[in-house]
Design a protein around this motif. Structure first.
Motif, PDB file in Angstrom:
ATOM      1  N   SER A   1     -20.781 -25.252 -19.915  1.00 42.31           N
ATOM      2  CA  SER A   1     -21.914 -24.687 -20.632  1.00 42.31           C
ATOM      3  C   SER A   1     -21.599 -23.406 -21.386  1.00 42.31           C
ATOM      4  O   SER A   1     -22.327 -23.026 -22.313  1.00 42.31           O
ATOM      5  N   ALA A   2     -20.534 -22.711 -20.993  1.00 43.41           N
ATOM      6  CA  ALA A   2     -20.172 -21.452 -21.645  1.00 43.41           C
ATOM      7  C   ALA A   2     -18.688 -21.199 -21.401  1.00 43.41           C
ATOM      8  O   ALA A   2     -18.099 -21.729 -20.455  1.00 43.41           O
ATOM      9  N   MET A   3     -18.103 -20.351 -22.257  1.00 41.88           N
ATOM     10  CA  MET A   3     -16.691 -20.049 -22.115  1.00 41.88           C
ATOM     11  C   MET A   3     -16.381 -18.771 -22.897  1.00 41.88           C
ATOM     12  O   MET A   3     -16.910 -18.562 -23.996  1.00 41.88           O
ATOM     13  N   THR A   4     -15.530 -17.920 -22.326  1.00 42.45           N
ATOM     14  CA  THR A   4     -15.108 -16.717 -23.034  1.00 42.45           C
ATOM     15  C   THR A   4     -13.596 -16.620 -23.010  1.00 42.45           C
ATOM     16  O   THR A   4     -12.929 -17.218 -22.154  1.00 42.45           O
ATOM     17  N   ASP A   5     -13.050 -15.840 -23.943  1.00 45.11           N
ATOM     18  CA  ASP A   5     -11.626 -15.541 -23.896  1.00 45.11           C
ATOM     19  C   ASP A   5     -11.401 -14.375 -22.946  1.00 45.11           C
ATOM     20  O   ASP A   5     -12.331 -13.867 -22.312  1.00 45.11           O
ATOM     21  N   GLN A   6     -10.142 -13.910 -22.853  1.00 39.59           N
ATOM     22  CA  GLN A   6      -9.816 -12.851 -21.909  1.00 39.59           C
ATOM     23  C   GLN A   6     -10.532 -11.547 -22.215  1.00 39.59           C
ATOM     24  O   GLN A   6     -10.786 -10.735 -21.316  1.00 39.59           O
ATOM     25  N   ALA A   7     -10.871 -11.342 -23.487  1.00 41.96           N
ATOM     26  CA  ALA A   7     -11.558 -10.117 -23.887  1.00 41.96           C
ATOM     27  C   ALA A   7     -13.056 -10.190 -23.666  1.00 41.96           C
ATOM     28  O   ALA A   7     -13.783  -9.219 -23.897  1.00 41.96           O
ATOM     29  N   GLY A   8     -13.553 -11.345 -23.212  1.00 38.10           N
ATOM     30  CA  GLY A   8     -14.970 -11.490 -22.971  1.00 38.10           C
ATOM     31  C   GLY A   8     -15.760 -12.032 -24.143  1.00 38.10           C
ATOM     32  O   GLY A   8     -16.990 -12.120 -24.085  1.00 38.10           O
ATOM     33  N   ASN A   9     -15.064 -12.414 -25.211  1.00 36.12           N
ATOM     34  CA  ASN A   9     -15.739 -12.963 -26.389  1.00 36.12           C
ATOM     35  C   ASN A   9     -16.096 -14.436 -26.167  1.00 36.12           C
ATOM     36  O   ASN A   9     -15.272 -15.219 -25.701  1.00 36.12           O
ATOM     37  N   SER A  10     -17.320 -14.803 -26.503  1.00 33.37           N
ATOM     38  CA  SER A  10     -17.731 -16.201 -26.368  1.00 33.37           C
ATOM     39  C   SER A  10     -16.929 -17.084 -27.306  1.00 33.37           C
ATOM     40  O   SER A  10     -16.710 -16.736 -28.476  1.00 33.37           O
ATOM     41  N   ILE A  11     -16.482 -18.227 -26.801  1.00 33.70           N
ATOM     42  CA  ILE A  11     -15.745 -19.193 -27.619  1.00 33.70           C
ATOM     43  C   ILE A  11     -16.315 -20.581 -27.363  1.00 33.70           C
ATOM     44  O   ILE A  11     -16.866 -20.860 -26.291  1.00 33.70           O
ATOM     45  N   ALA A  12     -16.183 -21.456 -28.337  1.00 38.25           N
ATOM     46  CA  ALA A  12     -16.706 -22.817 -28.219  1.00 38.25           C
ATOM     47  C   ALA A  12     -15.631 -23.809 -27.820  1.00 38.25           C
ATOM     48  O   ALA A  12     -15.936 -24.909 -27.331  1.00 38.25           O
ATOM     49  N   VAL A  13     -14.375 -23.434 -28.015  1.00 39.22           N
ATOM     50  CA  VAL A  13     -13.272 -24.342 -27.737  1.00 39.22           C
ATOM     51  C   VAL A  13     -12.060 -23.540 -27.279  1.00 39.22           C
ATOM     52  O   VAL A  13     -11.865 -22.395 -27.713  1.00 39.22           O
ATOM     53  N   ALA A  14     -11.271 -24.121 -26.386  1.00 39.91           N
ATOM     54  CA  ALA A  14     -10.006 -23.524 -25.947  1.00 39.91           C
ATOM     55  C   ALA A  14      -8.877 -24.452 -26.391  1.00 39.91           C
ATOM     56  O   ALA A  14      -8.546 -25.404 -25.697  1.00 39.91           O
ATOM     57  N   PRO A  15      -8.288 -24.190 -27.584  1.00 36.02           N
ATOM     58  CA  PRO A  15      -7.337 -25.134 -28.156  1.00 36.02           C
ATOM     59  C   PRO A  15      -5.873 -24.842 -27.850  1.00 36.02           C
ATOM     60  O   PRO A  15      -5.012 -25.676 -28.127  1.00 36.02           O
ATOM     61  N   HIS A  16      -5.578 -23.661 -27.292  1.00 45.84           N
ATOM     62  CA  HIS A  16      -4.189 -23.222 -27.187  1.00 45.84           C
ATOM     63  C   HIS A  16      -3.603 -23.525 -25.803  1.00 45.84           C
ATOM     64  O   HIS A  16      -4.233 -23.222 -24.783  1.00 45.84           O
ATOM     65  N   PRO A  17      -2.408 -24.094 -25.735  1.00 42.92           N
ATOM     66  CA  PRO A  17      -1.788 -24.408 -24.446  1.00 42.92           C
ATOM     67  C   PRO A  17      -1.676 -23.165 -23.564  1.00 42.92           C
ATOM     68  O   PRO A  17      -1.233 -22.108 -24.017  1.00 42.92           O
TER      69      PRO A  17
ATOM     70  N   GLN B   1      -3.868 -21.207 -22.555  1.00 41.07           N
ATOM     71  CA  GLN B   1      -4.812 -20.151 -22.895  1.00 41.07           C
ATOM     72  C   GLN B   1      -5.648 -19.792 -21.663  1.00 41.07           C
ATOM     73  O   GLN B   1      -6.094 -20.655 -20.927  1.00 41.07           O
ATOM     74  N   ILE B   2      -5.858 -18.495 -21.427  1.00 39.46           N
ATOM     75  CA  ILE B   2      -6.675 -18.045 -20.311  1.00 39.46           C
ATOM     76  C   ILE B   2      -8.119 -17.897 -20.779  1.00 39.46           C
ATOM     77  O   ILE B   2      -8.403 -17.184 -21.743  1.00 39.46           O
ATOM     78  N   VAL B   3      -9.025 -18.590 -20.080  1.00 44.32           N
ATOM     79  CA  VAL B   3     -10.446 -18.531 -20.419  1.00 44.32           C
ATOM     80  C   VAL B   3     -11.257 -18.314 -19.145  1.00 44.32           C
ATOM     81  O   VAL B   3     -10.776 -18.568 -18.035  1.00 44.32           O
ATOM     82  N   MET B   4     -12.481 -17.847 -19.323  1.00 44.87           N
ATOM     83  CA  MET B   4     -13.421 -17.696 -18.219  1.00 44.87           C
ATOM     84  C   MET B   4     -14.606 -18.621 -18.457  1.00 44.87           C
ATOM     85  O   MET B   4     -15.069 -18.754 -19.596  1.00 44.87           O
ATOM     86  N   LEU B   5     -15.092 -19.242 -17.362  1.00 46.29           N
ATOM     87  CA  LEU B   5     -16.218 -20.156 -17.515  1.00 46.29           C
ATOM     88  C   LEU B   5     -17.020 -20.226 -16.222  1.00 46.29           C
ATOM     89  O   LEU B   5     -16.476 -20.019 -15.126  1.00 46.29           O
ATOM     90  N   PRO B   6     -18.329 -20.495 -16.326  1.00 47.84           N
ATOM     91  CA  PRO B   6     -19.162 -20.597 -15.123  1.00 47.84           C
ATOM     92  C   PRO B   6     -18.966 -21.932 -14.422  1.00 47.84           C
ATOM     93  O   PRO B   6     -18.744 -22.962 -15.065  1.00 47.84           O
ATOM     94  N   VAL B   7     -19.025 -21.903 -13.090  1.00 50.55           N
ATOM     95  CA  VAL B   7     -18.929 -23.131 -12.299  1.00 50.55           C
ATOM     96  C   VAL B   7     -20.139 -23.217 -11.381  1.00 50.55           C
ATOM     97  O   VAL B   7     -20.663 -22.209 -10.907  1.00 50.55           O
ATOM     98  N   SER B   8     -20.585 -24.423 -11.128  1.00 49.25           N
ATOM     99  CA  SER B   8     -21.846 -24.626 -10.412  1.00 49.25           C
ATOM    100  C   SER B   8     -21.706 -24.555  -8.903  1.00 49.25           C
ATOM    101  O   SER B   8     -22.702 -24.497  -8.182  1.00 49.25           O
ATOM    102  N   GLN B   9     -20.454 -24.574  -8.401  1.00 51.39           N
ATOM    103  CA  GLN B   9     -20.204 -24.463  -6.970  1.00 51.39           C
ATOM    104  C   GLN B   9     -19.035 -23.520  -6.739  1.00 51.39           C
ATOM    105  O   GLN B   9     -18.176 -23.376  -7.617  1.00 51.39           O
ATOM    106  N   PRO B  10     -18.959 -22.879  -5.578  1.00 50.96           N
ATOM    107  CA  PRO B  10     -17.790 -22.039  -5.282  1.00 50.96           C
ATOM    108  C   PRO B  10     -16.512 -22.870  -5.303  1.00 50.96           C
ATOM    109  O   PRO B  10     -16.487 -24.013  -4.838  1.00 50.96           O
ATOM    110  N   ILE B  11     -15.461 -22.287  -5.838  1.00 55.34           N
ATOM    111  CA  ILE B  11     -14.165 -22.971  -5.899  1.00 55.34           C
ATOM    112  C   ILE B  11     -13.056 -22.007  -5.488  1.00 55.34           C
ATOM    113  O   ILE B  11     -13.294 -20.811  -5.316  1.00 55.34           O
ATOM    114  N   VAL B  12     -11.864 -22.539  -5.347  1.00 54.25           N
ATOM    115  CA  VAL B  12     -10.724 -21.736  -4.912  1.00 54.25           C
ATOM    116  C   VAL B  12      -9.641 -21.760  -5.987  1.00 54.25           C
ATOM    117  O   VAL B  12      -9.625 -22.660  -6.839  1.00 54.25           O
ATOM    118  N   PRO B  13      -8.740 -20.777  -5.978  1.00 51.73           N
ATOM    119  CA  PRO B  13      -7.588 -20.855  -6.877  1.00 51.73           C
ATOM    120  C   PRO B  13      -6.826 -22.163  -6.675  1.00 51.73           C
ATOM    121  O   PRO B  13      -6.755 -22.701  -5.578  1.00 51.73           O
TER     122      PRO B  13
END
Length: 411
Positions: free
Chosen positions: A367-383, A385-397
């Motif tokens: 539903s949402a995604m940002t780059d490392q700087a916190g900027n909203s992005i619509a797509v992560a095209p780069h091999p 690439q570090i992105v941040m995104l919300p998840v609906s359940q707790p997860i682990v590394p």
């Protein structure tokens, strides 16, 4: 009932960590030389040391392949390499050649030796031969049936290991000459080009350049191409056969492959041992094995000799229902967001599935995604690439993100 070891392939350090975190008891890997996967990433001596430290901290084991069939020049440096592996603290060497065995015994007398499937042990007498020499374990030839495995177990006391999942080889116990013949790269010295997966036509000597399909198929034929081994439905038979270790093939396969297969077999083995009388093969386990890149599955030789039904003559036929798109590096519980390393193009609005150790997968919309700087992005095209995104359940590394594909791939 003795719990069998689940032994996973580790083509690099990341795959090794994934294998252990998703449930493997042990992993096998190759160094930069002396193993049968020369084109894989493989491990430097420092990386082997890191792998062993990581494994031992989890009370797990690492075995190192030294299983080439060496020529004289291949022996240079081998004794010191084995001594170094002994100093590092690896839990065993996997060897195929009697000369390597002799060198290993002299260089590191206390280091456990496992005899590779390449050594072609197909009967109890040959296994007993290695037992009498002090070998800890024999990896049985893939060409054995369950009945033959049971008979071998009745004659010997050492550990027995067998493949339960992964690619099959056209050649007897992996002793292939095709790669060397076609390309000059010796499969028995670690340089297999997988020429058994190539497309072949027939050419008559007096008509060069005129290629004819071996079967009635204008695309040619893959006359040597085997289906992949999958013995998941037969865990009870495997446990009761007396095997000590269930081996998964795939040091050159992906992180997604290693983690998924290990997770499925871990759950199946534990389920059977917990309640043998009521064990059933769960449909979700079989579904998981369709999500990774694979060929159609076969039971190989475990119930008798193979036939044309165990081959795939019409294509390389790699299938998978899902693409691996990201690996979780961190999870912010307060915010409910994950830091993800991209492994395939992903976009806002896509339905993704999240897989993690010890828990069932769950599905959500990206539903949402940002780059490392916190900027909203619509797509992560780069091999990667570090992105941040919300998840609906707790997860682990080391949780994995994947996406359903519209059509299975044919690589």
């Amino acid at each position: 009932m003795k719990k069998p070891e689940l032994l996973a392939p580790a083509g690099n350090l990341e795959k090794l960590k994934m294998a252990f975190l998703y449930g493997a008891d042990a992993a096998y890997l190759g160094g930069k030389a002396y193993g049968l996967r020369a084109f894989n990433d493989n491990f430097s001596e420092d990386e082997i040391a890191e792998a062993v430290a990581f494994a031992h901290n989890l009370n797990k084991k690492v075995y190192v392949t030294v299983n080439i069939f060496p020529h004289n020049e291949d022996l240079a440096g081998l004794p010191e390499y084995i001594r170094q592996l002994d100093r590092i603290g690896v839990d065993g060497l996997i060897i195929a050649d009697a000369g390597v065995f002799r060198i290993a015994r002299e260089a590191a007398p206390e280091l456990p030796i496992h005899v590779s499937t390449q050594a072609n042990n197909t009967n109890w007498s040959s296994v007993l031969f290695w037992q009498n020499l002090g070998v800890r374990r024999v990896v049985l030839a893939r060409e054995l049936s369950l009945e033959e495995i049971r008979e071998i177990r009745s004659h010997v006391q050492l550990e027995l290991e067998a493949f339960v999942h992964g690619a099959m080889c056209i050649s007897y116990s992996g002793r292939c000459l095709m790669s060397n013949y076609f390309t000059g790269r010796d499969a028995n010295r670690g340089e297999c080009t997988q020429s058994c997966r190539w497309k072949y036509h027939l050419m008559e000597e007096t008509r060069p350049g005129e290629f004819y399909p071996v079967l009635e198929d204008e695309r040619g034929t893959y006359i040597f191409n085997s289906k992949d081994l999958c013995l998941l439905p037969h865990i009870p038979d495997l446990v009761n056969s007396g095997l000590n270790s269930f081996k998964v093939e795939g040091r050159m396969k992906s992180v997604h492959y290693v983690a998924t297969v290990v997770k499925v077999y871990r759950e199946a083995i534990d389920s059977f041992l917990q309640d043998p009388a009521h064990y059933t093969v769960r449909p979700e386990w079989l579904a998981e094995l369709q999500k990774i890149s694979h060929r159609d599955y076969t039971t190989g030789f475990v119930f008798g000799k193979t036939t044309h039904q165990d081959q795939i003559y019409w294509s390389k036929s790699y299938l998978q229902t899902h693409d691996f798109i990201g690996l979780v590096r961190e999870y912010d519980a307060a915010r409910g967001w994950a830091v993800v390393e991209q492994r395939n193009n992903m976009k806002i609005g896509e339905e993704i599935e999240i897989v993690q150790p010890g828990k069932p997968p769950f599905v959500q919309t990206l539903s949402a995604m940002t780059d490392q700087a916190g900027n909203s992005i619509a797509v992560a095209p780069h091999p990667q690439q570090i992105v941040m995104l919300p998840v609906s359940q707790p997860i682990v590394p080391y949780a994995m993100l994947r996406r359903k594909v519209v059509k299975p791939s044919d690589e």
